[in-house]
Each structure stands twice: as structure tokens, then as C-alpha cells.
Design a protein around this motif. Sequence first.
Motif, PDB file in Angstrom:
ATOM      1  N   GLU A  65      72.954  66.994  32.627  1.00  0.00           N
ATOM      2  CA  GLU A  65      74.103  67.601  31.872  1.00  0.00           C
ATOM      3  C   GLU A  65      75.438  67.769  32.799  1.00  0.00           C
ATOM      4  OE1 GLU A  65      74.745  71.797  29.793  1.00  0.00           O
ATOM      5  OE2 GLU A  65      73.256  70.685  28.695  1.00  0.00           O
ATOM      6  N   LYS A  66      74.992  68.216  34.068  1.00  0.00           N
ATOM      7  CA  LYS A  66      75.930  68.601  35.122  1.00  0.00           C
ATOM      8  C   LYS A  66      76.714  67.176  35.650  1.00  0.00           C
ATOM      9  CE  LYS A  66      76.668  72.722  35.001  1.00  0.00           C
ATOM     10  NZ  LYS A  66      78.058  73.026  34.310  1.00  0.00           N
ATOM     11  N   VAL A  67      75.603  66.258  35.587  1.00  0.00           N
ATOM     12  CA  VAL A  67      75.895  64.684  35.934  1.00  0.00           C
ATOM     13  C   VAL A  67      76.984  64.267  35.077  1.00  0.00           C
ATOM     14  CG1 VAL A  67      75.505  62.421  36.735  1.00  0.00           C
ATOM     15  CG2 VAL A  67      74.192  64.498  37.716  1.00  0.00           C
ATOM     16  N   GLU A  68      76.649  64.339  33.776  1.00  0.00           N
ATOM     17  CA  GLU A  68      77.672  63.952  32.843  1.00  0.00           C
ATOM     18  C   GLU A  68      78.944  64.593  33.008  1.00  0.00           C
ATOM     19  OE1 GLU A  68      75.933  64.707  28.860  1.00  0.00           O
ATOM     20  OE2 GLU A  68      74.201  63.466  29.288  1.00  0.00           O
ATOM     21  N   GLU A  69      79.180  65.824  33.196  1.00  0.00           N
ATOM     22  CA  GLU A  69      80.228  66.351  33.221  1.00  0.00           C
ATOM     23  C   GLU A  69      81.017  66.040  34.826  1.00  0.00           C
ATOM     24  OE1 GLU A  69      79.707  70.737  33.381  1.00  0.00           O
ATOM     25  OE2 GLU A  69      78.773  70.826  31.706  1.00  0.00           O
ATOM     26  N   MET A  98      76.522  51.661  37.972  1.00  0.00           N
ATOM     27  CA  MET A  98      77.064  52.713  38.591  1.00  0.00           C
ATOM     28  C   MET A  98      77.913  52.392  39.750  1.00  0.00           C
ATOM     29  SD  MET A  98      74.301  55.742  38.520  1.00  0.00           S
ATOM     30  CE  MET A  98      73.717  56.571  36.963  1.00  0.00           C
ATOM     31  N   SER A  99      78.934  52.790  40.323  1.00  0.00           N
ATOM     32  CA  SER A  99      79.831  52.691  41.442  1.00  0.00           C
ATOM     33  C   SER A  99      79.291  53.263  42.693  1.00  0.00           C
ATOM     34  CB  SER A  99      81.279  52.900  41.086  1.00  0.00           C
ATOM     35  OG  SER A  99      81.620  52.094  39.969  1.00  0.00           O
ATOM     36  N   VAL A 100      79.403  52.749  43.883  1.00  0.00           N
ATOM     37  CA  VAL A 100      79.086  53.471  45.017  1.00  0.00           C
ATOM     38  C   VAL A 100      80.515  53.865  45.644  1.00  0.00           C
ATOM     39  CG1 VAL A 100      78.373  53.194  47.491  1.00  0.00           C
ATOM     40  CG2 VAL A 100      77.009  52.056  45.482  1.00  0.00           C
ATOM     41  N   LEU A 101      80.548  55.084  45.987  1.00  0.00           N
ATOM     42  CA  LEU A 101      81.965  55.752  46.508  1.00  0.00           C
ATOM     43  C   LEU A 101      81.723  55.598  47.937  1.00  0.00           C
ATOM     44  CD1 LEU A 101      81.984  58.851  44.210  1.00  0.00           C
ATOM     45  CD2 LEU A 101      83.433  56.626  43.804  1.00  0.00           C
ATOM     46  N   THR A 102      80.703  56.123  48.634  1.00  0.00           N
ATOM     47  CA  THR A 102      80.491  55.919  50.129  1.00  0.00           C
ATOM     48  C   THR A 102      79.040  55.467  50.367  1.00  0.00           C
ATOM     49  OG1 THR A 102      79.748  58.131  50.520  1.00  0.00           O
ATOM     50  CG2 THR A 102      82.091  57.752  50.443  1.00  0.00           C
ATOM     51  N   THR A 116      72.457  56.734  52.815  1.00  0.00           N
ATOM     52  CA  THR A 116      73.046  57.849  52.218  1.00  0.00           C
ATOM     53  C   THR A 116      74.081  57.247  51.146  1.00  0.00           C
ATOM     54  OG1 THR A 116      72.537  59.438  53.775  1.00  0.00           O
ATOM     55  CG2 THR A 116      74.113  60.046  52.170  1.00  0.00           C
ATOM     56  N   LEU A 117      74.301  57.507  49.894  1.00  0.00           N
ATOM     57  CA  LEU A 117      75.143  56.741  48.877  1.00  0.00           C
ATOM     58  C   LEU A 117      75.731  58.201  48.154  1.00  0.00           C
ATOM     59  CD1 LEU A 117      72.766  54.077  47.426  1.00  0.00           C
ATOM     60  CD2 LEU A 117      74.601  53.803  49.169  1.00  0.00           C
ATOM     61  N   SER A 118      77.149  58.142  48.108  1.00  0.00           N
ATOM     62  CA  SER A 118      77.693  58.984  47.203  1.00  0.00           C
ATOM     63  C   SER A 118      78.040  57.914  45.912  1.00  0.00           C
ATOM     64  CB  SER A 118      79.060  59.304  47.568  1.00  0.00           C
ATOM     65  OG  SER A 118      78.744  60.236  48.568  1.00  0.00           O
ATOM     66  N   ILE A 119      77.672  58.318  44.670  1.00  0.00           N
ATOM     67  CA  ILE A 119      77.655  57.581  43.534  1.00  0.00           C
ATOM     68  C   ILE A 119      78.423  58.031  42.518  1.00  0.00           C
ATOM     69  CG2 ILE A 119      76.280  56.455  41.678  1.00  0.00           C
ATOM     70  CD1 ILE A 119      73.939  56.444  43.851  1.00  0.00           C
ATOM     71  N   SER A 127      70.312  58.041  33.471  1.00  0.00           N
ATOM     72  CA  SER A 127      70.131  59.204  33.740  1.00  0.00           C
ATOM     73  C   SER A 127      69.768  59.572  35.308  1.00  0.00           C
ATOM     74  CB  SER A 127      68.744  60.033  32.997  1.00  0.00           C
ATOM     75  OG  SER A 127      67.665  59.587  33.611  1.00  0.00           O
ATOM     76  N   ILE A 128      70.223  60.562  35.915  1.00  0.00           N
ATOM     77  CA  ILE A 128      69.762  60.734  37.384  1.00  0.00           C
ATOM     78  C   ILE A 128      68.449  60.816  37.661  1.00  0.00           C
ATOM     79  CG2 ILE A 128      69.699  63.297  37.443  1.00  0.00           C
ATOM     80  CD1 ILE A 128      71.576  62.920  39.978  1.00  0.00           C
ATOM     81  N   GLU A 129      67.503  61.041  36.622  1.00  0.00           N
ATOM     82  CA  GLU A 129      66.131  60.709  36.844  1.00  0.00           C
ATOM     83  C   GLU A 129      65.650  59.280  36.831  1.00  0.00           C
ATOM     84  OE1 GLU A 129      67.256  63.181  34.810  1.00  0.00           O
ATOM     85  OE2 GLU A 129      66.419  65.151  35.668  1.00  0.00           O
ATOM     86  N   ASP A 130      66.385  58.766  36.052  1.00  0.00           N
ATOM     87  CA  ASP A 130      65.952  57.053  36.184  1.00  0.00           C
ATOM     88  C   ASP A 130      66.670  56.265  37.324  1.00  0.00           C
ATOM     89  OD1 ASP A 130      64.806  57.290  33.472  1.00  0.00           O
ATOM     90  OD2 ASP A 130      66.618  56.747  32.360  1.00  0.00           O
ATOM     91  N   VAL A 131      67.830  56.919  37.687  1.00  0.00           N
ATOM     92  CA  VAL A 131      68.390  56.331  38.986  1.00  0.00           C
ATOM     93  C   VAL A 131      67.403  56.603  40.246  1.00  0.00           C
ATOM     94  CG1 VAL A 131      70.112  56.394  40.790  1.00  0.00           C
ATOM     95  CG2 VAL A 131      70.835  56.754  38.416  1.00  0.00           C
ATOM     96  N   ILE A 132      66.803  57.694  40.190  1.00  0.00           N
ATOM     97  CA  ILE A 132      65.971  58.088  41.240  1.00  0.00           C
ATOM     98  C   ILE A 132      64.580  57.010  40.938  1.00  0.00           C
ATOM     99  CG2 ILE A 132      64.286  59.755  42.194  1.00  0.00           C
ATOM    100  CD1 ILE A 132      66.668  61.731  41.687  1.00  0.00           C
ATOM    101  N   PHE A 133      64.211  56.945  40.052  1.00  0.00           N
ATOM    102  CA  PHE A 133      63.000  56.208  39.437  1.00  0.00           C
ATOM    103  C   PHE A 133      63.333  54.704  40.128  1.00  0.00           C
ATOM    104  CE2 PHE A 133      60.549  53.450  36.859  1.00  0.00           C
ATOM    105  CZ  PHE A 133      59.156  53.699  36.995  1.00  0.00           C
TER     106      PHE A 133
END
Length: 151
Positions: A65-69, A98-102, A116-119, A127-133
Motif C-alpha cells: 500500500e505504501k509502495v503504491e503511494e 520497473m525502472s532503476v533510479l540508481t 544496491t538498487l533504487s527502484i 507487488s514488492i513481495e513479488d519483486v523480491i521473489f
Amino acid sequence: MDEKNVKKFYLIREDVLPESVIKTLQIKDALKENPELSIYEAVREFGLSRSAFYKYKDTIFPLDEKVEETKEFTIILYVHDKVGMLAQVLNTISQIHMSVLTIHQSIPMEDKATITLSINSAGSPTSIEDVIFELRNIDNVYKVEIISMSM
């Protein structure tokens, strides 16, 4: 800025949350899914007092929910140093739209390194859980952690 007004945020795994906080999240989900459900009915259904629900309802949010915001988060991958690791990681991020910022890749030590990636997740339904998976499933990635989120 007055330090009393500054709120700290923490990431915490669900399995260590108190039962009342978990029930609050379940009630919030039930209310979101069924707008005709009253708070009174929802707390009765999940066995939580209304006072406990009101205590936690504005203080606990699912990570997605926070990632969506915010749409931005930073992760660290612990990898075995192999040729093409960074390319595999970036390809996976691209495939989930998704886009890599740094990017920062450490110098390998004892055949291990960190990436280390800023995304930016704007425009991605993942979802963020799916990204990690997905990242954990890359060969030679042995650990993935979220280290920050924009809030």
C-alpha cells in the motif's frame, strides 16, 4: 522541527506482529472489499474490540500500500560474483516493468558482492513481495532485502 512531532517508521515482518494488529489489517481489508460492511460488524467478525481497531487503523499499512503511494524503494542483493550478475538483475527488473533510479555494485570480496538498487515501481502491477521473489530466484543471488522506502 520539533522532535515530538517527528514519526519514525519501521519495517517489521508480519509473523512478529501482535494478533490485534494483524486483525486490524484483516478488518481494513474486509472493509475495503465490502463497503457495505460496518466497522461494528467487521470487528465482531474478526474478534477484535472497536477500541483496538481504532487504536491501530491509522498506524499500520501493508508494505504494498505504501509502495503504491510512493512508487520508490531501495533494495540490496547479496550475490556470488559471477560474470553477468548485474545484467541478469537489471533484465529481471525490466521484465517486471520497473525502472532503476540508481545502481551501486560493491567490489567483490571472497567471490561475494552486493548490488544496491533504487527502484521506481510506477506503472508496474508487480507487488514488492513479488519483486523480491523474482530477484531471489536469479542464480547466484542468495539474499534480497528492502533497505528503504520513500514515504
